[in-house]
Design an enzyme around this catalytic site. Structure first.
Site, short mmCIF file in Angstrom:
data_model
loop_
_atom_site.label_atom_id
_atom_site.label_comp_id
_atom_site.label_asym_id
_atom_site.label_seq_id
_atom_site.Cartn_x
_atom_site.Cartn_y
_atom_site.Cartn_z
N ASP A 104 13.11 21.67 -73.22
CA ASP A 104 13.55 20.41 -73.80
C ASP A 104 12.35 19.82 -74.54
OD1 ASP A 104 14.63 17.99 -74.41
OD2 ASP A 104 14.90 17.31 -72.36
N GLY A 106 11.30 16.82 -75.10
CA GLY A 106 10.71 15.56 -74.68
C GLY A 106 11.48 14.37 -75.20
N GLY A 107 12.50 14.61 -76.04
CA GLY A 107 13.27 13.51 -76.59
C GLY A 107 14.02 12.70 -75.55
N CYS A 322 23.88 30.37 -46.68
CA CYS A 322 25.18 30.53 -46.05
C CYS A 322 25.23 31.76 -45.14
CB CYS A 322 26.28 30.62 -47.13
SG CYS A 322 26.60 29.04 -47.95
#
Length: 526
Positions: A104, A106-107, A322
């Site tokens: 991503d 950084g926006g 599990c």
């Protein structure tokens, strides 16, 4: 200032092949080959903000079936920093991950760290939440950090506005700025042969702005595209039409990524609308509060009823948690011992991977329609508060009123979905149904996760999803929703059909649910 378009080229670092498509929706399954791994889509990406999924080792994430994970440019650029990342040989080596990475830009921190940020045309000035120091994240610096990280897919720096805002001019400014910043990102990318750069479609919940963003960004001919600025607390009747508007116009032979989506019904519906990739912190974050994901939604292991429950979280799950631990054991640990976060996170990531695998398999087998019906029936089973037409009427919150005022001010141009009928001008709307995680205050979801689960979990988890639905399948062209034998079922419908009716045939006497879907009528048209 007008943006100088920097034309993208087909990337040698990404190949994409559609394998199978659903004939009744926009759902599809495909193969995306990146420098470090080939991923079968649709896929969910676990979020490793600073090179780790909280509570998990990279090998455990790989064992769960993840082929693509997400890191965050802003946080990695702060710690360990761009120079250290380059010296270490990139994030793959730094975290011992030999599969694909997406970063991503950084926006999103413009929203999540808004109090610490100042946004200008040059970039975003942040005050570090770690030591108070200031840094300027420009499009060029964002790409420089991502080049050092070595991500298979990099995201452009975009101007992100909180989706529940109503200021049209702010969204318009952000949309055009995102295009200008994209051109700066494209020009700054030093590794186009090995790292893909995805643009991010912006425009808030305004269809005209989304349309302009689509036209501007697809003109750059990128290797893939993201739908950004959603899943932040907006109602579903505003969220899903935007997704549909984008997927219908984004190139068919390129991957489509809807950012920030991770709750199971959202994953199912967005797959039906043609989305290929998703990410969210939800599975690991909710694990830290003792919440395990199951087909019925989630179970709160803090609840005293699990004290003597010696079953696994999910008897059909093959994860190590599990296989080896019971609900009773986890009940004694959750929110008290760090190992509980680890064990529940292992299961939650495995659940997300299995859900996406089931979606892919149903598409390839031609059974996606039946999968959607069965999934929704299981998710909402036994719930007395199933949606009805009556319960969907007359519920209007401050957020709805703010939007209506903004739409009225703009002459009704806000893209509201509505249906008139009965000769009396009556309008039915889907409202109050929240999406995402961080902004789910109105649904009670955030209160449930961050507060007292025992008091709020049931109401928080179901109220936001259920209350807003009305029993009118033509309210939204992206989704037909109805009450069927007391259960909520969903089936996506395409919008390029002739006008007609969507009909539901419960056939209660046969013991079998039948669904007949015809063309839909709607006033909403992207």
């Amino acid at each position: 200032m007008a943006s100088l378009a920097v034309k993208g080229t087909p990337s040698p670092a990404l190949s994409f092949k559609v394998v199978a498509e659903c004939g009744r929706s926009l759902a599809r399954t495909s193969l995306m080959t990146l420098p470090h791994h080939t991923i079968e889509l649709p896929a969910f990406m676990p979020v490793g903000t600073q090179g780790t999924m909280k509570g998990l080792l990279p090998q455990q994430v790989k064992d769960a079936g993840a082929g693509l994970i997400l890191g965050n440019t802003y946080h990695l650029g702060t710690r360990p920093g761009k120079d250290n990342m380059a010296r270490l040989g990139g994030l793959h080596k730094f975290m011992d991950w030999d599969r694909a990475l997406l970063t991503d830009s950084g926006g999103f921190q413009m929203v999540s760290l808004l109090d610490l940020a100042e946004i200008t045309e040059e970039g975003v000035k942040f005050r570090s939440p770690y030591d108070g120091s200031e840094c300027l994240l420009t499009p060029e610096e964002s790409i420089a950090i991502q080049n050092a990280i070595g991500a298979d897919i990099m995201m452009q720096l975009d101007d992100v506005v909180n989706v529940v805002e109503t200021d049209y001019k702010r969204f318009e400014l952000a949309m055009h700025r995102t295009t200008r910043w994209l051109d700066r990102c494209l020009a700054a990318n030093k590794n186009p042969a090995t790292q893909n750069l995805f643009p991010i479609i912006q425009g808030g919940l305004f269809p005209d702005l989304r349309q302009t963003s689509l036209e501007q960004l697809t003109a750059r001919d990128a290797p893939g595209y993201a739908i950004g600025g959603l899943s932040g607390g907006e109602d579903k009747d505003r969220f899903w039409p935007v997704v549909l508007q984008c997927t219908k116009q984004l190139p068919r032979q390129k991957p489509r990524y809807c950012m920030g989506v991770g709750v199971a019904p959202d994953l199912v519906v967005c797959c039906a609308l043609g989305v290929d990739m998703f990410d969210c912190v939800y599975p690991t974050r909710t694990a830290r509060f003792g919440c395990a994901l199951v087909d019925q939604g989630q179970i709160n292991l803090k609840h005293k009823k699990f004290n003597g429950d010696f079953r696994p979280i999910d008897e059909a799950c093959e994860c190590s948690t599990c296989h080896h631990y019971t609900r009773a054991y986890l009940h004694t640990l959750v929110t008290k011992e760090p190992v509980a976060c680890h064990l529940v996170s292992v299961h939650n990531i495995a659940y997300q991977m299995k859900l996406m695998r089931r979606i892919r398999e149903s598409i390839k087998a031609g059974g996606f329609e039946a999968f959607v019906q069965d999934f929704m029936a299981e998710y909402y089973q036994g719930k007395e508060d199933y949606p009805t037409r009556e319960r969907g009427e007359g519920k209007k919150g401050a957020r709805d009123e703010a939007w209506e005022e903004e739409e009225e001010r703009r002459g009704g141009g806000g893209g509201r979905v509505e249906r008139s009928g009965g000769g009396g001008g009556k309008v039915e709307r889907v409202s109050g149904l929240q999406s995402g995680f961080e902004g789910l205050n109105e649904a009670g979801y955030r209160e449930a996760v961050l507060g007292d689960f025992e008091a709020a979990e049931e109401a928080g988890r179901h109220a936001g999803f259920l209350t807003g639905f009305v029993g009118a399948p033509d309210v939204n062209p992206s989704l037909a929703l109805a009450r069927l034998e007391g259960l909520l079922l969903a089936l996506p419908c395409t919008t390029d059909q002739a006008e007609g009716q969507t009909q539901w045939d419960p056939s209660p006497h046969s013991g079998t649910r039948h669904l007949t879907v015809g063309p839909v009528t709607s006033q909403w048209d992207p």
